[in-house]
Structures are given as C-alpha cells and as structure tokens.
Design an enzyme around this catalytic site. Structure first.
Site, short mmCIF file in Angstrom:
data_model
loop_
_atom_site.label_atom_id
_atom_site.label_comp_id
_atom_site.label_asym_id
_atom_site.label_seq_id
_atom_site.Cartn_x
_atom_site.Cartn_y
_atom_site.Cartn_z
N CYS A 335 30.55 34.72 40.42
CA CYS A 335 30.80 35.79 40.95
C CYS A 335 29.69 36.16 42.05
O CYS A 335 30.03 36.32 43.40
CB CYS A 335 31.17 37.03 40.28
SG CYS A 335 31.89 36.79 38.83
N ARG A 364 26.76 29.18 29.15
CA ARG A 364 26.78 30.22 28.16
C ARG A 364 25.79 30.00 26.84
O ARG A 364 26.10 28.69 26.42
CB ARG A 364 28.12 30.70 27.93
CG ARG A 364 29.07 30.92 28.90
CD ARG A 364 28.79 32.24 29.51
NE ARG A 364 29.66 32.33 30.92
CZ ARG A 364 30.91 32.85 30.69
NH1 ARG A 364 31.65 33.06 29.62
NH2 ARG A 364 31.58 32.89 31.99
N GLN A 382 34.55 26.45 35.29
CA GLN A 382 35.71 27.67 35.49
C GLN A 382 36.42 27.30 36.72
O GLN A 382 35.87 26.81 37.84
CB GLN A 382 35.02 28.92 35.86
CG GLN A 382 34.45 29.41 34.30
CD GLN A 382 33.94 31.02 34.47
OE1 GLN A 382 33.18 31.21 35.68
NE2 GLN A 382 34.40 32.04 33.92
N ASP A 384 37.44 28.90 39.31
CA ASP A 384 37.07 30.37 39.57
C ASP A 384 37.65 30.58 41.18
O ASP A 384 37.50 29.60 42.03
CB ASP A 384 35.76 30.59 39.36
CG ASP A 384 35.31 31.94 38.79
OD1 ASP A 384 36.17 32.72 39.02
OD2 ASP A 384 34.17 32.18 38.78
N HIS A 386 37.60 33.99 44.09
CA HIS A 386 37.47 35.31 44.34
C HIS A 386 38.00 35.68 45.74
O HIS A 386 38.23 35.15 46.48
CB HIS A 386 36.08 35.83 44.31
CG HIS A 386 35.34 35.60 43.12
ND1 HIS A 386 34.74 34.74 42.76
CD2 HIS A 386 35.14 36.35 42.00
CE1 HIS A 386 34.09 34.65 41.62
NE2 HIS A 386 34.37 35.68 41.09
N LYS A 466 42.91 44.76 34.77
CA LYS A 466 43.12 43.73 34.82
C LYS A 466 44.68 43.16 34.26
O LYS A 466 45.19 43.96 33.51
CB LYS A 466 41.94 43.00 34.27
CG LYS A 466 41.82 43.09 32.51
CD LYS A 466 40.82 42.43 31.84
CE LYS A 466 40.98 42.48 30.28
NZ LYS A 466 39.96 41.76 29.67
N HIS A 512 38.62 39.22 41.12
CA HIS A 512 38.24 38.00 40.37
C HIS A 512 39.50 37.25 39.85
O HIS A 512 40.42 38.00 39.01
CB HIS A 512 37.33 38.29 38.98
CG HIS A 512 36.06 39.07 39.26
ND1 HIS A 512 34.90 38.49 39.57
CD2 HIS A 512 35.97 40.41 39.68
CE1 HIS A 512 33.85 39.25 39.59
NE2 HIS A 512 34.71 40.61 40.01
#
Length: 645
Positions: A335, A364, A382, A384, A386, A466, A512
């Site tokens: 992000c 992680r 990910q 991902d 945005h 969310k 997100h």
C-alpha cells in the site's frame, strides 16, 4: 415491566424482570430446548441472564454462528473437566475456539497417548449425558488468584494476575469443576451431543518459545451427530487432497528448509500454472481499467512509520537492515508504495478514479510453528490493487470490484460464496459521517449485485469498513480470499490530496482490494479444490503423447510439436515401456488427455484420445485434438463458456 423486542420486530411484555431462558420458553418449548445463549442489545449473555429493562433480544441457538462458537467453547471446558478427572495432576491453561473446533493446553508430566484420548472422550460423553448445570459466579481478582493457587492451578493464577487490580473475574462451573472464563456458555452439559477429539500437539505457554512446552489437545464439536459425521468425512477428504502431498507427487513446488522455512520454490510444472494465473490476472485487470505497477521489495523504515505499520504491525515485520546509517525494511504490504506513486504529482479530480494493480511480493515474520505449506508462508505474492477515488465514486468502484472478483473466482471454478460486510469498530479513525457514507456505499454495491451477506457489526478495520468474500471448495470448506477495504487512514497519514472541481484540495478515498489473496495460498486452495486434477486451462501438461512401440516415436514427436506450435502444453513419453504402464503413470499425474499412437493411428494420420478419467474419446485428427483442448481451455473452470458482458 420490561418490553422485549424480538428480531422480527414483535414485542413481548413481562410483569417482572425475566431471564433469557424464560423469554425463550414463552416463545415456545422448541426454542427453549434449543436456546444456548441470548444477544441482549447486541451483547452475548447466558440464558439465565436477567433482563430488567426494555431491551432487544435474539435467542442464540446452534444454528447461529455465535451459538456454534459457544457450543465449542463449552466443549473445551468439558474436555478440561474430563482430563482433570482422569489425570488430577494435569493443570489447565487456555482453551479457545478455533475454526471448526477448539483446543485446550495442558501442563502434564507425560505425553498424552491415543489411548488417553479415547478415555478422555469417553469421560466427556459421560459428563455430557449427566446434563450438569453450568453456572457462573464472579470473584474479585485477588480472591480468584487465591482460589486457583489453592487448587494447584498456577497457570490460571498467572493469567488472572495479569488483569488489572480491582477487576471482577467470572468463573464458570459444572459439577465440582470450575474454570476462569468470560463466557457465555451453554445452560448445561446436556447440550453437548456431538464432539470428537482429533489430535495432540505441542504448544509453548503463551506462544513464547522461551516458556515451557505444554500439550494441546484438539477437538471438534457440532450441533448433532450428522453434522459431526459430515465434518469427519470432510477431514478424510481434506487429508486425501492435502496440497503438500499432491504438490510433491505432481512436482509442483517445494519449501526448501535449507533456504529457510516458509519460502516457496516453484518447480517448472508449478511455475507453468503460476504463469497462466498471472497472465490471466493481468489481462483481466487491464480489461477492467487498471494500470499495472511494479514496486521495490524494501524501503526506509521511516516510510513504515508514516504508514503506521511499525505501530500496528511490528511483530509481523522483519528487523531493519542498516545501510549508510539508515534503516531499511522488507515490505509487509504494498500500500505505501502505491501511495508514493500517487503523490509523485498533484492529481486532479478529472484523473479519478485511479486504479493501480500489482503482483507484489511481500514478507511477513511468521513463527515457525505457524507455517503450513502454501497456506502460511513468510514470502508471498499478493494480487494487490488500490483505487483512489472521490466519495461519490465509492459505490460504483466497489460494484466494479465485486463484478471483477466474482467473475475471476468463477473462472477458477468457485461457484459458492459467503460474503461478510464489516462495520465500524470501537477504535476507528474518521468521522461517523464518512463511516456511514462508506458503509452505505458497500451495502449498496452488494444490494445492486443481489448478493446475500452477513453483517459483522464492529468487525471493520480501524481505517474503514470492508467486504470479505469466502469461497467454498469442493468438499464444503470456506476459504477467505477476497477483500475490499475502504481506507480513510493512509490518505490522512500521508497528506494525500487531489484538486476538486471547485479548486479546493481534498483527500481521496483509498480502496484496498485483493481478489485471490496471495498466489501461493490461492494455488494451495486450487490444488485441494481440484485434488490436483486441474481444469485444462490450468493443467501444467494438457496432453501427453504416448507411443506404443519405437517405430511410432517419430510420428508421436511430430504430433506433439504440431500441438505445441498451437500454444498447447504437450509432452511426449517415448520410453520403451508397455503402453499400459505409461497410461497408468500419466493418469496418476492427472494429465487431462492421453494421446496414444500405434500402427493404425500412424497410417491414418490420427491419434487415439483418452481422458484422465479413463474415457475412450475415439480417434481424432490432430486438428480435432487441438480444437478439443482449446474448447476446454476456453471454459476455464466453468462448466460452460460464459461470455462476459
């Protein structure tokens, strides 16, 4: 005279304070028998909780998700009681509910054996059949510490000592046994009718490897024997479908301990599937109006301080690396990188919405004991994205994400979903007004799609509400994959702006979203969903050409090359082995089509086609084989070809 309002809006008035159990009995004897707890003005309470004032009440049964959790938590207590009756020297520590079951950690001088588990389960059944009343009492903190110390429960005393002085402590008892617990619990042990102990494992006290090792007994509990039997059957199926075993059998991936646990190595066949997944993902996003990004793997620690990750996510981040007296950290999220690109120049309202997507690898810091094949790793990619938009664009953007999400998941072969809408938690950033607007936008998008959803009150992230989408696999398990999150926090922390139509500068709304979650975990889910029998579009080898004798080898090789030239994933097996042996071997490798050539096929310029299920599809020309594979590929994971509108 309390007035009780029920979920359907109906009301019941009572002349004096009334318990949850009494309200259930007033509604009907069936509900009275099924009642496990109550939800009074949104708070879960025991059935003997007394309501003195007007209130909203929902009777909680095992059909309710909260009721099933209560049933499982109570079964954990039943387990602890049985263990201490059979092994009085065992100390109990903690026993929470987990997905599909529960566990309890015990301090005991020797390992529990399979025979011990049988005896414990038998005693649990006896205690359940005794229908012992479950009671709650409250003690002062120091009194509770003294009580547990007096009965030799040092771990419980240590837990209570960590609670601030002056706090009241609730204890639950059944028969002559008591345990520290917030509750609520079932009214009596007779409600616990279907349970099974599944395994024993080691666990450190309070999850700290520096502490002593305890023994963790796992179990599962369900409302009735039928549900328990169904779950145990799913467990058997899950074992057969274990992605770690299938991944090794099909040579798809490995986790090399020599490089460190939780790091995935994609082998050639697994990498073929990943490439198909990534190419498909990129194409769908480009078609959906996204631009693709690539960002670094590390950044200055100050970036993660600005984003708040060092405050809220420190335990999951790797230690900083020093370079020229500056600290760098591996990225746990993508992000902030996308935010930096947004801030590279001043944006106008005309540019919004901006949709950016990335297959970004993140890292992680997971504990070794938590690692599990592809499902829990330390480095993963990910899918991902945005979206930066204006407030009035939220509903349309969320609807677009939902459409893309469900379409992609259906292409991968998933048709059943559970959708959760999570609202503002107690601790949150942003005004009530913007939270209400954002939540309404999410709700409107779900309603526009005609999707049923479960409302998770207070379950949102601190930075915004969310939507979570869980997929149901072939054996009925739910997997959390897709999430759509609105964020008011990062735009504020980074001072993000755009120039509005009136010339004022305003912060954008940040959405997100991840559709697959991570490529590694989603691949693990796919392996187990299909038991390694991937649909043709994903199969690492779509067809293998088998020759019957050496004189057919040249023709077989030419056929394979012709199919490869058309973009198909085809291999040959020209070994001097019996054709039956080769058919069996490639069937076990789950290859969708076996193409067999002998004298007849070579003379006719054709090939005998056999499916991995053993079906003889007859003789085909090479062009027919290509058309067959192409048609199956076009379906992806669906049973029929769907034209996207």
């Amino acid at each position: 005279m309390p007035v009780i309002t029920l979920p359907d809006g109906s009301q019941r008035q009572f002349d004096e304070p009334v318990s949850v159990a009494e309200v259930a009995a007033d509604i009907g004897p069936g509900l009275a028998r099924a009642a496990l707890a109550g939800r009074v003005d949104g708070r879960l309470v025991d059935t003997d909780f007394v309501i003195s004032d007007d209130a909203r009440l929902a009777i909680v049964t095992a059909k309710d998700g909260a009721g099933l959790e209560i049933l499982r938590h109570s079964t954990a207590h039943l387990l602890a009681q049985a263990v201490q009756q059979l092994f009085p020297e065992a100390q109990v520590t903690i026993g929470p509910v987990i997905e599909d079951g529960f566990y309890y950690d015990f301090a005991f001088e020797r390992p529990f054996t399979p025979e011990d588990l049988e005896a414990i389960e038998k005693r649990m059944t006896e205690l359940a059949e005794a229908d012992l009343k479950v009671t709650r009492e409250v003690m002062d903190r120091d009194e509770a510490v003294a009580f547990f110390r007096a009965i030799g429960e040092e771990y419980k005393a240590e837990i209570i000592e960590s609670i601030p002085a002056g706090e009241s402590i609730s204890l639950y008892g059944q028969g002559d046994w008591k345990d520290l617990c917030r509750g609520p619990h079932v009214p009596s042990t007779g409600h616990l009718k279907a349970f099974k102990l599944t395994k024993v494992a080691g666990a450190y006290w309070r999850g700290d490897a520096r502490n002593e090792m305890l023994q963790r007994i796992y179990g599962t509990a369900w409302p009735d024997k039928k549900a328990l039997k169904g779950y145990l059957h799913r467990l058997e199926e899950a074992e057969k479908r274990d992605h770690r075993r299938i991944g090794q059998e099909l040579d798809l991936f490995s986790v090399q301990e020599g490089a460190g646990g939780g790091l995935v190595f994609w082998h050639p066949r697994g990498a073929r599937i990943r490439r198909v997944m990534e190419d498909y993902w990129r194409d769908r996003h480009i078609d959906g109006g996204y631009e693709l990004l690539y960002t670094p793997h590390i950044a200055l620690e100050t970036l993660w301080q600005t984003s708040g990750h060092t405050d809220f996510y420190r335990e999951s981040m790797y230690a900083p690396m020093v370079e020229d007296e500056q600290l760098y950290q591996l990225k746990p999220m993508n992000c902030p990188f996308h935010v930096l690109i947004y801030q590279d120049k001043l944006r106008s309202y005309r540019e919004l919405p901006i949709r950016w997507a990335e297959l970004g690898t993140v890292y992680r810091h997971e504990m070794s004991g938590a690692l599990h094949g592809l499902m829990r790793v330390r480095g993963f990619t990910q899918d991902d994205a945005h979206i930066f938009c204006r407030e009035e664009q939220i509903a349309d953007e969320v609807l677009g994400v939902l459409n893309l999400t469900l379409s992609i998941l259906q292409d991968f072969g998933f048709e059943r979903f559970e959708i959760n809408l999570s609202t503002k938690p107690e601790k949150a950033v942003g005004s009530d007004e913007i939270w209400e607007k954002a939540t309404d936008a999410l709700r409107s998008a779900l309603d526009a799609k005609g999707l049923e959803y479960i409302l998770d009150e207070g379950g949102g992230a601190f930075y915004g509400p969310k939507i979570d989408v869980k997929i149901e696999d072939a054996i009925g398990r739910n997997w959390q994959c897709s999430t759509i999150q609105l964020d008011f926090n990062l735009p504020a922390r980074f001072g993000m702006e755009y120039v509005a139509e009136d010339g004022e500068r305003r912060p954008p709304i940040m959405i997100h979203r991840a559709l697959l979650g991570s490529l590694e975990r989603f691949f693990g889910v796919l392996i187990e969903h299909y038991a390694g029998r991937f649909p043709v579009w994903l199969a690492p080898v779509q067809a293998v050409v088998l020759n019957i004798t050496d004189r057919h080898a040249e023709y077989a090789a030419g056929l394979a090359q012709a199919l490869k030239n058309q973009g198909l994933r085809v291999e040959t097996d020209l070994r001097n082995e019996k054709i039956g042996f080769k058919i069996r071997e490639h069937t076990l490798q789950r290859v969708p089509y076996l193409l067999i050539v002998g004298d007849r096929e070579m003379e006719a310029g054709s090939v005998a086609v056999r499916s991995r299920g053993g079906e003889d599809l007859g003789s085909m020309a090479p062009e027919g084989v290509a058309e067959l594979i192409s048609a199956e590929t076009a379906k992806r994971g669906r049973t029929v070809i769907v034209t996207e509108v």
